[in-house]
Design a protein around this motif. Sequence first.
Motif, mmCIF file in Angstrom:
data_model
loop_
_atom_site.group_PDB
_atom_site.id
_atom_site.type_symbol
_atom_site.label_atom_id
_atom_site.label_comp_id
_atom_site.label_asym_id
_atom_site.label_seq_id
_atom_site.Cartn_x
_atom_site.Cartn_y
_atom_site.Cartn_z
ATOM 1 N N GLY B 68 -16.415 -11.930 59.388
ATOM 2 C CA GLY B 68 -15.895 -10.562 59.376
ATOM 3 C C GLY B 68 -14.439 -10.532 59.786
ATOM 4 N N GLY B 395 -21.766 -11.683 61.507
ATOM 5 C CA GLY B 395 -21.225 -11.402 62.836
ATOM 6 C C GLY B 395 -21.332 -12.624 63.723
ATOM 7 N N PHE B 397 -18.912 -12.821 67.172
ATOM 8 C CA PHE B 397 -18.477 -12.218 68.435
ATOM 9 C C PHE B 397 -18.547 -13.196 69.611
ATOM 10 C CE2 PHE B 397 -20.720 -8.968 65.825
ATOM 11 C CZ PHE B 397 -19.583 -8.374 65.293
ATOM 12 N N ASP B 630 -4.596 -5.408 55.747
ATOM 13 C CA ASP B 630 -5.891 -4.733 55.679
ATOM 14 C C ASP B 630 -6.886 -5.346 56.659
ATOM 15 O OD1 ASP B 630 -7.307 -2.554 54.278
ATOM 16 O OD2 ASP B 630 -8.734 -4.170 53.896
ATOM 17 N N LYS B 633 -5.971 -4.030 60.107
ATOM 18 C CA LYS B 633 -6.406 -2.644 60.226
ATOM 19 C C LYS B 633 -7.931 -2.595 60.428
ATOM 20 C CE LYS B 633 -5.586 1.642 57.689
ATOM 21 N NZ LYS B 633 -6.846 1.935 56.991
ATOM 22 N N ALA B 634 -8.631 -3.379 59.620
ATOM 23 C CA ALA B 634 -10.099 -3.387 59.728
ATOM 24 C C ALA B 634 -10.543 -3.874 61.102
ATOM 25 C CB ALA B 634 -10.702 -4.276 58.633
ATOM 26 N N GLN B 635 -9.863 -4.878 61.617
ATOM 27 C CA GLN B 635 -10.239 -5.394 62.936
ATOM 28 C C GLN B 635 -9.984 -4.354 64.029
ATOM 29 O OE1 GLN B 635 -11.858 -8.326 63.880
ATOM 30 N NE2 GLN B 635 -12.248 -8.301 61.694
ATOM 31 N N GLU B 637 -10.053 -1.083 63.538
ATOM 32 C CA GLU B 637 -11.088 -0.052 63.336
ATOM 33 C C GLU B 637 -12.400 -0.525 63.957
ATOM 34 O OE1 GLU B 637 -9.243 1.272 58.972
ATOM 35 O OE2 GLU B 637 -11.182 0.256 59.068
ATOM 36 N N GLY B 638 -12.744 -1.773 63.667
ATOM 37 C CA GLY B 638 -13.990 -2.317 64.190
ATOM 38 C C GLY B 638 -13.961 -2.457 65.698
ATOM 39 N N ILE B 641 -14.883 0.659 67.488
ATOM 40 C CA ILE B 641 -16.331 0.894 67.517
ATOM 41 C C ILE B 641 -17.009 -0.063 68.504
ATOM 42 C CG2 ILE B 641 -18.443 0.920 66.114
ATOM 43 C CD1 ILE B 641 -16.346 3.151 65.428
ATOM 44 N N PHE B 642 -16.578 -1.306 68.499
ATOM 45 C CA PHE B 642 -17.137 -2.291 69.434
ATOM 46 C C PHE B 642 -16.862 -1.845 70.882
ATOM 47 C CE2 PHE B 642 -17.767 -6.384 71.484
ATOM 48 C CZ PHE B 642 -18.658 -7.053 70.670
ATOM 49 N N ILE B 670 -22.983 2.071 68.715
ATOM 50 C CA ILE B 670 -22.432 3.279 68.097
ATOM 51 C C ILE B 670 -22.939 3.367 66.656
ATOM 52 C CG2 ILE B 670 -20.254 4.277 67.202
ATOM 53 C CD1 ILE B 670 -20.568 4.682 70.207
ATOM 54 N N ILE B 675 -18.841 8.343 65.292
ATOM 55 C CA ILE B 675 -17.548 7.676 65.127
ATOM 56 C C ILE B 675 -16.377 8.647 65.175
ATOM 57 C CG2 ILE B 675 -18.546 5.794 63.778
ATOM 58 C CD1 ILE B 675 -17.100 7.065 61.288
ATOM 59 N N LYS B 677 -12.195 9.244 64.112
ATOM 60 C CA LYS B 677 -11.277 8.793 63.078
ATOM 61 C C LYS B 677 -10.346 7.777 63.745
ATOM 62 C CE LYS B 677 -8.102 10.484 59.603
ATOM 63 N NZ LYS B 677 -7.184 11.549 59.197
ATOM 64 N N VAL B 678 -10.274 6.599 63.192
ATOM 65 C CA VAL B 678 -9.431 5.551 63.786
ATOM 66 C C VAL B 678 -8.201 5.352 62.914
ATOM 67 C CG1 VAL B 678 -9.333 3.165 64.621
ATOM 68 C CG2 VAL B 678 -11.515 4.400 64.654
#
Lengths: 160, 727
Positions: B68, B395, B397, B630, B633-635, B637-638, B641-642, B670, B675, B677-678
């Motif tokens: 991921g 995943g 982690f 990207d 950005k995705a990391q 965003e994630g 949430i993490f 979560i 959620i 908006k990130v």
Amino acid sequence: MQIEIQMTTLLINKKKYTLDVDPEMPLLWAIRDSIGLTGTKFGCGIGACGACKVLVDNVAIYSCLTPVSMVTGKNITTIEGTAENLQLLQKSWEEFNVPQCGYCQPGQLITATSLLNSNKNPSDTDIDNAMSGNICRCGTYQRIKSAIKHTVELKKQRKP
Amino acid sequence: MNEIQNISRRSFIKNIGLASGGLILACNYTLFSQNTDSENITEFNPNLFVQLNSDGSLIIIASRSEMGNGVRTSLTSVVADEMEADWKRVSVRQATGDAKYGDQNTDGSRSVTDLYERMRTMGAMARMMLITAAAKTWQVPETECHAQNHFIIHSSGKKLGFGELVNLVQTLPIPTNISYKDPKDFKYIGKTLKSIDVKNFVNGTAVYGIDKRLPNMKVVAIARCPVTFGTVKSFDKTAAMKIRGVENVIEIPRIERAFGPLGGVAVIASNTWAAFKGREALEIQWNYGKNEGYDSEKYMTELTERVHKDGKVEKQIGDVNKAFGEAATIVESTFQLPHLAHAPMEVPNAVAWVQGDNCEVWAPTQSPQTAREEVASYLGTPLDKVTINVTFLGGGFGRKSKPDYIVEATMVSKAINAPVQVVWSREDDIKHGYYHTVSSQYMKASLDAQGNVTGWLHRCAFPSIMSTFTPGTDYPAGWEVSSAADVPFDIKNFKIEFGQAPAMVRIGWMRSVINILHGFSINVFADELAHAAKQDPLDFRLKLIGSDRIEDTKDPMKYNTARLKHVLKTAAKNANWGKPLPKGHAHGLAVHYSFYSYVASVVEVSMIDDKVKVHNVHTVIDCGTAVNKDTIKAQMEGAAIFGMSLAYYGKITAKDGAIEQNSYSDYRMIRMNEIPKVQVEIIESTDKPTGVGEPGVPVIAPAIVNAIFKLTGKRYYNLPLSDYELV
């Protein structure tokens, strides 16, 4: 000891499979272990994460909780299937580059397909309600939501 | 230049076993060290490499694991960019675990940091050789040729495709001086690329470890002692053997190594469900062992008592006691954070097949070399008899850095002489992990009459990750201290102390590791000090960080307070910090440096019916050169949430030595309905690329707690918030 042989017939992605499995075996393991379609994922086995979802007669169900005996003869669609909404959603998922590790995404896509099958114009709350049974540990929810909304918009444009 | 070998088609086939040939650029270890003795290079021994085929297709090896983190796309795109390759012609092949690839351990947010320059070199070298080959073909000077999108083009306009040059380029020597592209000409680096695997992720064809199938493969579920390091006293398999599909039940011993299996009773079956059912039917008596008394609630009380007394001094500047004696205001707080579990969506699992001295493994692993060493060690076989195939990871982690589950599969395969797949249930994953540590922290600071911080004392007690490697370790290692000791605040009197903390479960690293607890306490405490000083948290924090300077840490990479302040100011600006918010909403901020990256988040929170709602997260990261925007950005965003999951729900507890949580039902995550908006901004930079996967996590929980304080006047020092019924 005599074991009674009960054959189970499953209709998955329009293909018929006859299996010699315990009727109590959850559909998840029949799909993954007996049939060998591994796109449907194991996440928790208790219906808490949604990674295992498949469509049964166009509605998403937790395959980890559903014995094969309950879905005999029904139309089962997995992530490998070709349902129209599923394919549209998959394109949007690609466009928004939704997946991180990707593992939960088959379940997310199946759930989203089920939502669009029953609701042509879901609100944010509808999306939240439909998708809240699916966990993404990577946290791709925001993109999932965007991809669902995008698909809805595309469908609206396609069908005047 | 003797560091690089141009591998012939023949030797490539011999070494890799591919049917098609082409230009293989092998980048030997020695390129990156002082040892450039060509005599030592006697075989194909690549670190990183590219394979260009005569049809123009280009295969680039990914030596780090895809979980991921986007690494199969980011690392390979660097090669393709320097090479002027067409990304559409690139495919990625995953490396097996082998020292020839250099360090493959995919943790510490360092894949791009470690490999960026090497990947550029690989691509640049290939480009230069292709230019040479084209120039030779045309009998023109190389200076009249350039590479562009999979072609070499002559100034006259004629061109040759990369694939057409393969035969000639194979015979060429390696260039001695590497010329790199001007970063302004980058076409993939610093841009946005979709994951090269995205199609396979969305159509269900990506193969994770749990999806691996071999003919006649058995599936294995293992019953492990509820208490860490407990052992089997006796077991009765009669009922289990009656379950349809169960074929055998065997005991496997504990292996006393950091990544050794816990041991237990293994149920061998024809399918996963039978294995799980068979295991439920086992009757087992356990010797619980020395950890039976572990009660995490009592343990937290003990840790807290320790941090309320003098500890072992780790760092001292000036005289905190003097500062405290002269203070206008003293602030003291205690923070308690529980154990956490990684809970990746794909449970630990592995396929192993031991055949004689050989063993082949297919597994989702962050560290295939560690897995290889552990398997070889268990089997008593040389490393080269062990092949570790790295699948996709559902995943990681940090959990899948620890190959205990791979050794389990090896043990059972050897015992029954068949290929096996060990599958953990979710309950196994929650109850038998390598937990993020449990901690208590005490902080005390003094303010002068102007609200300046004059003294700072930070005492921590938490079981060390090193206890997993060296049993009995009960103080943290230096690297577990640095995120507290190197806090970038300009304070004249400063002291860091540590209390004793023996481990009662296996302690491991989890996404952002020690920064979870230090990032939390430091950011919440700094906010509390701002309040005590009657200052705006942003202004106060910028002042606390102080002048622009390079901090003198023990680490070779120093950090820069100007960059730290810049991410904080940018996040505040993006969130409209200080501007009016909807009624009942408040902002909270946090900033933290980890994995050599600078991250700030501003969160916007409201309380609806006494429940926390996070509406917006504005995260800003400075990670040096951004390779794939990207992914970054995705990391981020994630990570939001993490971070929210651990802030809201993250808590693993033990009673009588056994973990009390079971699954996602009581170790919650979560979900979509929660959620925010990130929004993410990546600071433009040409500095060395730094960590991305982890540094977005530590700021989230403290920013939320700070926002709740602003909203309610109540400060939460302990997590998770679910303990206070706030979520």
